[in-house]
Scaffold this motif. Structure first.
Motif, PDB file in Angstrom:
ATOM      1  N   TYR A 212     -25.918 -22.802  28.064  1.00 43.28           N
ATOM      2  CA  TYR A 212     -25.122 -23.896  28.736  1.00 43.28           C
ATOM      3  C   TYR A 212     -25.893 -25.778  28.877  1.00 43.28           C
ATOM      4  O   TYR A 212     -25.863 -26.483  28.667  1.00 43.28           O
ATOM      5  CB  TYR A 212     -24.059 -23.950  30.134  1.00 43.28           C
ATOM      6  CG  TYR A 212     -23.810 -22.527  29.906  1.00 43.28           C
ATOM      7  CD1 TYR A 212     -22.377 -22.461  29.155  1.00 43.28           C
ATOM      8  CD2 TYR A 212     -24.071 -21.799  31.066  1.00 43.28           C
ATOM      9  CE1 TYR A 212     -21.726 -21.203  29.318  1.00 43.28           C
ATOM     10  CE2 TYR A 212     -22.994 -20.358  31.139  1.00 43.28           C
ATOM     11  CZ  TYR A 212     -22.190 -20.402  30.310  1.00 43.28           C
ATOM     12  OH  TYR A 212     -21.040 -19.303  29.940  1.00 43.28           O
ATOM     13  N   GLY A 213     -27.717 -25.520  29.471  1.00 47.10           N
ATOM     14  CA  GLY A 213     -27.880 -26.650  29.749  1.00 47.10           C
ATOM     15  C   GLY A 213     -28.631 -27.454  27.920  1.00 47.10           C
ATOM     16  O   GLY A 213     -28.769 -25.808  27.217  1.00 47.10           O
ATOM     17  N   ALA A 214     -29.111 -28.386  27.697  1.00 45.24           N
ATOM     18  CA  ALA A 214     -30.610 -28.906  26.966  1.00 45.24           C
ATOM     19  C   ALA A 214     -31.819 -28.121  27.199  1.00 45.24           C
ATOM     20  O   ALA A 214     -32.256 -28.412  28.187  1.00 45.24           O
ATOM     21  CB  ALA A 214     -29.867 -29.931  27.020  1.00 45.24           C
ATOM     22  N   GLY A 215     -32.119 -28.079  26.012  1.00 50.51           N
ATOM     23  CA  GLY A 215     -33.877 -27.540  25.943  1.00 50.51           C
ATOM     24  C   GLY A 215     -33.606 -26.114  26.506  1.00 50.51           C
ATOM     25  O   GLY A 215     -34.659 -25.749  26.762  1.00 50.51           O
ATOM     26  N   ALA A 216     -32.537 -24.950  26.853  1.00 48.44           N
ATOM     27  CA  ALA A 216     -32.680 -23.465  27.686  1.00 48.44           C
ATOM     28  C   ALA A 216     -33.324 -23.460  26.258  1.00 48.44           C
ATOM     29  O   ALA A 216     -33.019 -23.546  25.047  1.00 48.44           O
ATOM     30  CB  ALA A 216     -31.494 -23.306  28.376  1.00 48.44           C
ATOM     31  N   GLU A 217     -33.728 -22.153  26.387  1.00 52.87           N
ATOM     32  CA  GLU A 217     -34.682 -21.378  24.737  1.00 52.87           C
ATOM     33  C   GLU A 217     -34.641 -20.295  25.258  1.00 52.87           C
ATOM     34  O   GLU A 217     -35.165 -19.546  26.665  1.00 52.87           O
ATOM     35  CB  GLU A 217     -36.096 -21.754  24.814  1.00 52.87           C
ATOM     36  CG  GLU A 217     -36.797 -21.155  22.993  1.00 52.87           C
ATOM     37  CD  GLU A 217     -37.546 -22.004  22.859  1.00 52.87           C
ATOM     38  OE1 GLU A 217     -38.214 -21.991  21.565  1.00 52.87           O
ATOM     39  OE2 GLU A 217     -37.508 -22.890  23.084  1.00 52.87           O
ATOM     40  N   VAL A 218     -34.686 -18.657  24.664  1.00 53.57           N
ATOM     41  CA  VAL A 218     -35.020 -17.334  24.737  1.00 53.57           C
ATOM     42  C   VAL A 218     -35.837 -16.989  24.106  1.00 53.57           C
ATOM     43  O   VAL A 218     -35.837 -17.276  22.731  1.00 53.57           O
ATOM     44  CB  VAL A 218     -33.254 -16.539  24.720  1.00 53.57           C
ATOM     45  CG1 VAL A 218     -33.842 -15.306  24.690  1.00 53.57           C
ATOM     46  CG2 VAL A 218     -32.425 -16.770  25.509  1.00 53.57           C
ATOM     47  N   VAL A 219     -36.676 -16.310  24.293  1.00 58.41           N
ATOM     48  CA  VAL A 219     -38.174 -15.793  23.519  1.00 58.41           C
ATOM     49  C   VAL A 219     -38.052 -14.722  24.108  1.00 58.41           C
ATOM     50  O   VAL A 219     -38.233 -13.435  25.645  1.00 58.41           O
ATOM     51  CB  VAL A 219     -39.595 -16.300  24.111  1.00 58.41           C
ATOM     52  CG1 VAL A 219     -40.482 -15.684  23.752  1.00 58.41           C
ATOM     53  CG2 VAL A 219     -38.824 -17.798  24.445  1.00 58.41           C
ATOM     54  N   GLN A 220     -37.571 -13.975  23.435  1.00 56.17           N
ATOM     55  CA  GLN A 220     -38.247 -11.582  23.406  1.00 56.17           C
ATOM     56  C   GLN A 220     -39.051 -11.953  22.048  1.00 56.17           C
ATOM     57  O   GLN A 220     -39.223 -12.206  21.273  1.00 56.17           O
ATOM     58  CB  GLN A 220     -36.316 -11.350  23.346  1.00 56.17           C
ATOM     59  CG  GLN A 220     -36.703 -12.200  22.261  1.00 56.17           C
ATOM     60  CD  GLN A 220     -36.152 -10.687  20.574  1.00 56.17           C
ATOM     61  OE1 GLN A 220     -37.189 -10.043  20.544  1.00 56.17           O
ATOM     62  NE2 GLN A 220     -36.156 -11.482  19.666  1.00 56.17           N
ATOM     63  N   ASP A 221     -39.959 -10.217  21.872  1.00 57.33           N
ATOM     64  CA  ASP A 221     -40.180  -9.461  21.054  1.00 57.33           C
ATOM     65  C   ASP A 221     -39.706  -8.002  21.357  1.00 57.33           C
ATOM     66  O   ASP A 221     -40.787  -7.073  21.551  1.00 57.33           O
ATOM     67  CB  ASP A 221     -42.036  -9.406  22.047  1.00 57.33           C
ATOM     68  CG  ASP A 221     -42.193  -8.852  22.875  1.00 57.33           C
ATOM     69  OD1 ASP A 221     -41.743  -8.593  23.511  1.00 57.33           O
ATOM     70  OD2 ASP A 221     -43.254  -9.286  22.994  1.00 57.33           O
ATOM     71  N   ILE A 222     -38.748  -7.475  21.410  1.00 53.82           N
ATOM     72  CA  ILE A 222     -38.196  -6.046  21.663  1.00 53.82           C
ATOM     73  C   ILE A 222     -36.881  -5.927  20.336  1.00 53.82           C
ATOM     74  O   ILE A 222     -36.800  -4.946  20.102  1.00 53.82           O
ATOM     75  CB  ILE A 222     -37.207  -6.222  22.671  1.00 53.82           C
ATOM     76  CG1 ILE A 222     -35.685  -7.262  22.625  1.00 53.82           C
ATOM     77  CG2 ILE A 222     -37.820  -6.871  23.724  1.00 53.82           C
ATOM     78  CD1 ILE A 222     -34.480  -7.344  24.132  1.00 53.82           C
ATOM     79  N   GLY A 223     -36.740  -6.817  19.382  1.00 50.07           N
ATOM     80  CA  GLY A 223     -36.175  -6.556  17.993  1.00 50.07           C
ATOM     81  C   GLY A 223     -35.854  -7.738  16.932  1.00 50.07           C
ATOM     82  O   GLY A 223     -35.638  -8.852  17.922  1.00 50.07           O
ATOM     83  N   PRO A 224     -35.208  -7.537  16.418  1.00 50.50           N
ATOM     84  CA  PRO A 224     -34.648  -8.661  15.284  1.00 50.50           C
ATOM     85  C   PRO A 224     -33.426  -9.193  16.105  1.00 50.50           C
ATOM     86  O   PRO A 224     -32.484  -8.679  16.881  1.00 50.50           O
ATOM     87  CB  PRO A 224     -34.492  -8.297  14.065  1.00 50.50           C
ATOM     88  CG  PRO A 224     -33.794  -6.549  14.894  1.00 50.50           C
ATOM     89  CD  PRO A 224     -35.095  -5.694  15.867  1.00 50.50           C
ATOM     90  N   ALA A 225     -33.082 -10.716  15.786  1.00 52.26           N
ATOM     91  CA  ALA A 225     -31.804 -11.729  15.977  1.00 52.26           C
ATOM     92  C   ALA A 225     -30.864 -10.819  14.803  1.00 52.26           C
ATOM     93  O   ALA A 225     -30.865 -10.493  13.933  1.00 52.26           O
ATOM     94  CB  ALA A 225     -32.370 -12.918  15.217  1.00 52.26           C
ATOM     95  N   LEU A 226     -29.926 -11.179  16.112  1.00 49.14           N
ATOM     96  CA  LEU A 226     -28.646 -10.881  15.120  1.00 49.14           C
ATOM     97  C   LEU A 226     -27.181 -12.659  15.233  1.00 49.14           C
ATOM     98  O   LEU A 226     -27.045 -12.295  13.827  1.00 49.14           O
ATOM     99  CB  LEU A 226     -27.951 -10.234  16.512  1.00 49.14           C
ATOM    100  CG  LEU A 226     -28.832  -8.586  17.178  1.00 49.14           C
ATOM    101  CD1 LEU A 226     -26.993  -8.483  18.130  1.00 49.14           C
ATOM    102  CD2 LEU A 226     -28.121  -7.792  15.585  1.00 49.14           C
ATOM    103  N   ALA A 227     -28.218 -13.305  15.404  1.00 52.63           N
ATOM    104  CA  ALA A 227     -27.408 -14.670  15.350  1.00 52.63           C
ATOM    105  C   ALA A 227     -28.553 -16.066  15.487  1.00 52.63           C
ATOM    106  O   ALA A 227     -29.589 -15.901  15.855  1.00 52.63           O
ATOM    107  CB  ALA A 227     -25.940 -14.582  15.904  1.00 52.63           C
ATOM    108  N   ASP A 228     -28.026 -16.760  14.412  1.00 48.50           N
ATOM    109  CA  ASP A 228     -28.437 -17.841  14.448  1.00 48.50           C
ATOM    110  C   ASP A 228     -28.226 -18.976  15.217  1.00 48.50           C
ATOM    111  O   ASP A 228     -28.871 -19.875  15.254  1.00 48.50           O
ATOM    112  CB  ASP A 228     -28.666 -18.238  12.760  1.00 48.50           C
ATOM    113  CG  ASP A 228     -29.259 -17.471  12.113  1.00 48.50           C
ATOM    114  OD1 ASP A 228     -30.582 -16.547  12.407  1.00 48.50           O
ATOM    115  OD2 ASP A 228     -29.460 -17.349  11.281  1.00 48.50           O
ATOM    116  N   ASP A 229     -27.387 -19.011  15.722  1.00 49.69           N
ATOM    117  CA  ASP A 229     -26.723 -20.193  17.103  1.00 49.69           C
ATOM    118  C   ASP A 229     -27.966 -20.352  18.130  1.00 49.69           C
ATOM    119  O   ASP A 229     -27.812 -19.353  18.730  1.00 49.69           O
ATOM    120  CB  ASP A 229     -25.197 -19.395  17.330  1.00 49.69           C
ATOM    121  CG  ASP A 229     -25.155 -20.768  18.593  1.00 49.69           C
ATOM    122  OD1 ASP A 229     -25.554 -22.190  18.479  1.00 49.69           O
ATOM    123  OD2 ASP A 229     -23.573 -20.539  18.355  1.00 49.69           O
TER     124      ASP A 229
END
Length: 805
Positions: A212-229
């Motif tokens: 919901y906020g600007a600048g938020a980001e998710v970093v992970q190393d458990i598997g492939p992405a499902l969406a590009d949004d």
């Protein structure tokens, strides 16, 4: 008078409060612009203070003298005041006493004064009614969410001027972890996890976020992405690792999905009718999705002689779906029952392989089992010869010439050996075998004809009776599963009873003609059953269906099917396994009366529903006279049956008669209620009659069981062992069913005690707490469906429940 004073004094305060609460609950406060809201809130507060002060000033305490004066004004001549007067002149002479007596007589007519606050005069614009309507509307259509928003808006106006700062409105992100559907695990809301709590996910789980906020980001190393949004990232969990979002860290442990395991029990067994029964067990960490058994010919183990000496025609392995329970399938213990007696490989060596598949198509295979495929055995020499010819033809059509020669030999000089119609059919088969090479269809038709001929030779007309009984059982079972109407189920139940009676009678006649040493006694010693016990089990099935317990009725019907296919009927002579049979006929007649009373109650309830649906509640139904006549007929039948009950003078017999008397009175009252148009009252009395009849039948059944036990003890010789007469009635006393298997409820759990399997006495009288609970639930559904103030969707749903159960 106190209420009048309070209403006159405080109706403005109540009106302002009602309008304020309605504005909060309906979200009006949240919709008011911010600059206006403080002024509006202040005005409401001043209004509340003013109306409270005004009410306090105007409220007056009520004294006893005021109450007497108010009452006195409603009487002619104000007698209460006159009774307190004293004569000023002349003394209290006869005239004065007459006057007092007259005033005292007038006080007898005193009545409570009707309150009148006079609010219509004091509130000519009906503001109090507007406040009341607004409050009721808020209670119906408002909600806690709107009220909370209004309170938050008011709280925001209370902030100190000059103090600035952002008000937190919610989290800056949200996350969810959804395991695969086949694992049956719930979705995990990541925001609800405690700080530092490890996150365990099955392999293949989908993890999604909403930022919901600007600048938020998710970093992970458990598997492939499902969406590009970037505002709604998602990925699939394939390996253990970490997830970081806005300073929050999750340690993720991905649980591997193991392949399922499956194993077979002991070697398959052959039932009396030739069916194969194979036990199996399977397990999977998340549940077995499907399982199957594959049967292939073990050619190396076949005795290659006679018709099997040539190479067989190619034939696909037999694939059978293994039955799996509903619900939890992580640990499965089941049993495959299949009739392969007509298959070409019946009674030949085969390999049996079991396979289990889980939700992601992982396969688990069991070690192949080498065994003989169970099939029906024929002991009549000619029937056995025909079955061998059939097997040779299905093995290879190159055996046609050899089979024709053997068929000519077995039909040589048929007089007194082969019936003329069968002889004609077999000679026709010889001509067919000696003709051109058989097609697939011709071969299969000929194999079927040989099978039917062998069965006719082996069983006579018994096989036809057994097939009719099987078909009746299958149709009834299918009707229960598909939710057929009560009339259809009753018709199929009557058909099953007739087919069962015909089969048991024919089986008994056939066994009476056999030598005792040649009779089939089954795999288990002493597994015999009398005709009365068969009737008891069918009555139990009928009772379960009448009470809407279709799952239990289906289970008991399957037990009945297995029992009948392995049946040895005991045609008891007097005193042979039928002690107490003198009470069976009255018990059966009472059971039939009880079923008719239950049907009548159901029809009465349906009639009441129709009245509600047509808006005719409280009016006599056109069907009421007919229902009342049927109720009267049932009452008369019950009275006749009471005179035929055994055990007069015994405690059990007297208790049964007392309960049936109660049932008769309840039937009388139900009849009268139907004639008066009181369908609800009739339903209540009909329920009382049903309960009293059950109690009476239970008492009668206990009495008959005691008589059986006493007779059995008297007939027991010293040192004699074995099953006592009547012990079949107690077949389920240790939690086992009629075929000596553990009795399970519809959820697969072992029942306590007899598990609602017949345990002596009449089965209709055995249901206690579970049956009563089921009836209570059904009555509650009926009551709610008859309430016209409930939403139409809810009443439609309740109606569907009643049609199903």
């Amino acid at each position: 008078m106190i209420w009048e004073q309070a209403a006159r004094a405080f109706w403005p305060l109540a009106t302002v409060l009602a309008l304020a609460l309605a504005a909060l609950a309906l979200g009006v406060v949240a919709a008011v612009p911010g600059p206006v809201l403080p002024w509006l809130a202040g005005a409401v507060l001043l209004g509340l203070i003013w109306s409270a002060i005004r009410g306090g000033i105007r409220f007056r305490r009520i004294r006893m003298a005021d109450a007497l004066d108010r009452l006195d004004r409603t009487l002619p001549g104000r007698p209460l005041a006159a009774l307190s007067d004293r004569a000023a002149l002349g003394g209290e002479g006869a005239l004065w006493r007459a006057h007092m007596a007259q005033m005292q007589a007038r006080t007898v007519g005193a009545r409570a004064v009707r309150p009148d606050a006079g609010l219509a005069r004091r509130d000519p614009f009906a503001l109090r009614l507007a406040g009341l309507v607004a409050l009721v509307t808020a209670l119906i259509f408002g909600g806690a969410a709107q009220m909370g928003q209004g309170v938050e808006a008011l709280a925001a106006t209370m902030g100190r001027p000059g103090v600035s700062g952002a008000v937190p409105t919610g989290p800056g992100w949200e996350g969810w972890a959804e395991p695969p559907a086949y694992t049956r695990r719930p979705t995990i809301y990541l925001n609800a996890l405690a700080e530092g709590q490890a996150l365990e996910l099955p392999k293949g789980s989908e993890v999604t976020f909403r930022l919901y906020g600007a600048g938020a980001e998710v970093v992970q190393d458990i598997g492939p992405a499902l969406a590009d949004d970037p505002q709604a990232p998602g990925f699939r969990a394939e390996q253990s690792g970490t997830i970081e979002v806005s300073g929050r860290r999750f340690d993720v442990a991905v649980l591997p999905d193991n392949a399922p395991l499956i194993r077979a029990g002991a070697a398959p067994v052959r039932r009396a009718d030739g069916r194969m029964v194979q036990d199996f067990e399977a397990e999977d960490d998340h549940g077995v999705a499907s399982a199957q058994a594959v049967i292939a010919l073990d050619l190396a183990a076949v005795d290659r002689r006679f018709g099997l000496s040539i190479d067989p025609e190619p034939r696909e392995p037999v694939a059978l779906t293994l039955p799996l329970p509903r619900g939890d399938r992580r640990q499965v213990a089941g049993q495959l029952t299949e009739d392969l007696s007509r298959h070409p490989w019946a009674n030949l060596p085969v390999s049996l392989s079991l396979r289990a598949i889980d939700g992601i198509e992982q396969v688990g295979d069991a070690q192949p089992m080498h065994t003989v495929l169970p099939g029906r055995r024929f002991f009549n020499p000619l029937a056995a010869a025909l079955i061998e010819l059939r097997r040779d033809l299905l093995w290879s059509r190159d055996n046609a010439g050899r089979s024709a020669e053997i068929l000519r030999a077995v039909t040589w000089r048929p007089d007194g050996f082969v019936a003329q119609p069968l002889y004609a059919d077999l000679r026709g088969a010889v001509d067919l075998l000696e003709g051109e090479r058989l097609s697939d269809q011709a071969r299969d038709d000929l194999a079927e004809a040989l099978w039917q001929a062998a069965v006719q030779l082996e069983d006579g007309g018994l096989s036809d009776a057994l097939e009719r009984m099987r078909q009746a059982q299958q149709k009834l079972s299918e009707a229960i599963r598909n939710g057929a109407s009560p009339d259809e189920i009753q018709r199929l139940m009557d058909e099953l009873k007739a087919a069962t009676d015909a089969y048991t009678e024919m089986l008994a006649q056939q066994q009476a003609q056999q030598d005792p040493s040649e009779r089939f006694t089954g795999d288990q010693e002493g597994q015999q059953i009398t005709g009365d016990q068969i009737q008891q089990m069918m009555d139990e099935i009928q009772r379960l269906m009448n009470e809407g317990r279709m799952a239990e009725a289906q289970e008991l019907l399957e037990q009945f099917n297995r029992m009948m296919e392995n049946l040895q009927v005991q045609q008891g002579q007097a005193g042979e396994g039928q002690q107490g049979s003198s009470g069976n006929q009255p018990m059966n007649r009472l059971a039939e009366t009880l079923r008719e009373q239950q049907r009548l109650s159901d029809e009465s309830f349906q009639d009441m529903q129709d009245q509600f649906g047509q808006g005719q509640s409280g009016q006599p139904s056109p069907n009421a006279p007919g229902l009342a006549d049927r109720q009267q007929q049932l009452r008369e039948e019950l009275g006749q049956q009471q005179g035929l009950l055994p055990g007069q003078g015994s405690p059990g017999g007297d208790e049964a008669r007392r309960q049936l008397d109660e049932a008769g009175r309840a039937m009388d009252e139900a009849e009268q209620a139907l004639r008066d148009g009181d369908t609800g009252g009739a339903l209540q009395r009909q329920a009382d009659a049903i309960e009293s009849m059950r109690e009476g039948m239970r008492a009668l059944g206990d009495m008959l069981n005691q008589q059986q036990a006493q007779q059995g003890q008297q007939g027991q010789q010293p040192g004699q062992e074995g099953q006592q007469p009547g012990a079949g009635d107690r077949a389920g006393a240790a939690g086992e069913t009629y075929d000596q298997r553990p009795a399970l409820d519809p959820l697969g759990r072992q029942r306590d005690g007899n598990g609602n399997v017949i345990a002596g006495g009449d089965p209709l009288a055995e249901g206690i707490d579970p049956a009563r609970r089921a009836r209570d639930l059904l009555d509650e559904i009926r009551r709610r469906s008859g309430q016209i103030d409930r939403p139409q969707d809810e009443r439609d749903y309740l109606g569907r429940l009643l049609e199903r159960f």
